[in-house]
Motif scaffolding. Sequence first.
Motif: not given
Length: 219
Positions: A96-97, A100, A116, A118, A153-155, A165
């Motif tokens: 994911t990081r 982005c 993203w 963490d 915003r993704l996590a 995700i």
Amino acid sequence: MKDVQCMGRLLASATHDMRNVLAVIRESAGLAADMIALAAEKGGLEHGDRLAAAMREIQQQVIHGAELAEGMEYLAQAGVREDDAEAAPCDLARVTRLFCLMAARRARAVQMSMNWVDGDEPVWTEASVMDVWRSLLQLFDLCASVGGKVDLRLAAGVVRKQEGIIVEVTGGGNRDLALSAMTGSPLLSDPLKPGWRARLTPWRDTGQRFFLSVRDDQD
């Protein structure tokens, strides 16, 4: 979308950004060299503040360049391993990081931002790295298709024992259109394939958060 297409698009975005990074490094390094020479000629460092600022810019861009290089290397390795049955599990947080970072230029072109979060520890899945990146690129295309201008915003996380995700729409001038597109996407209603699930995280504003599952319900 074929893996080659996914890889080509992400690499094109990342390498373009890399050229910009190198251009800034070159210009900043030239300025720093000129100022050092001027200070030496005058017997002092009267321009110390500007020199320090230029050096900080160089450091920031070098870090960014290293991150892009990491992403491109990881992407290339994932493509090579695509048909390898013994491929290592996928670290969703890292994927994911890096997504982005590599898609940032394309996002800026449509006035999107993708950040993203963490986590405290990795989220591992048996899903293919390329499958995860493909799903993220589909998410990007979905938002871009309604005009972009949205902040995501993704996590990486686990919801109901499924890795995936968490996607949160945090703002942007096109926020409502993006939410509508994501809610109405056919990817949300296909029970036979990994990808979107019509499942919202229950502990936050459910109107803005979606869960992108990377596991197949048939497993």
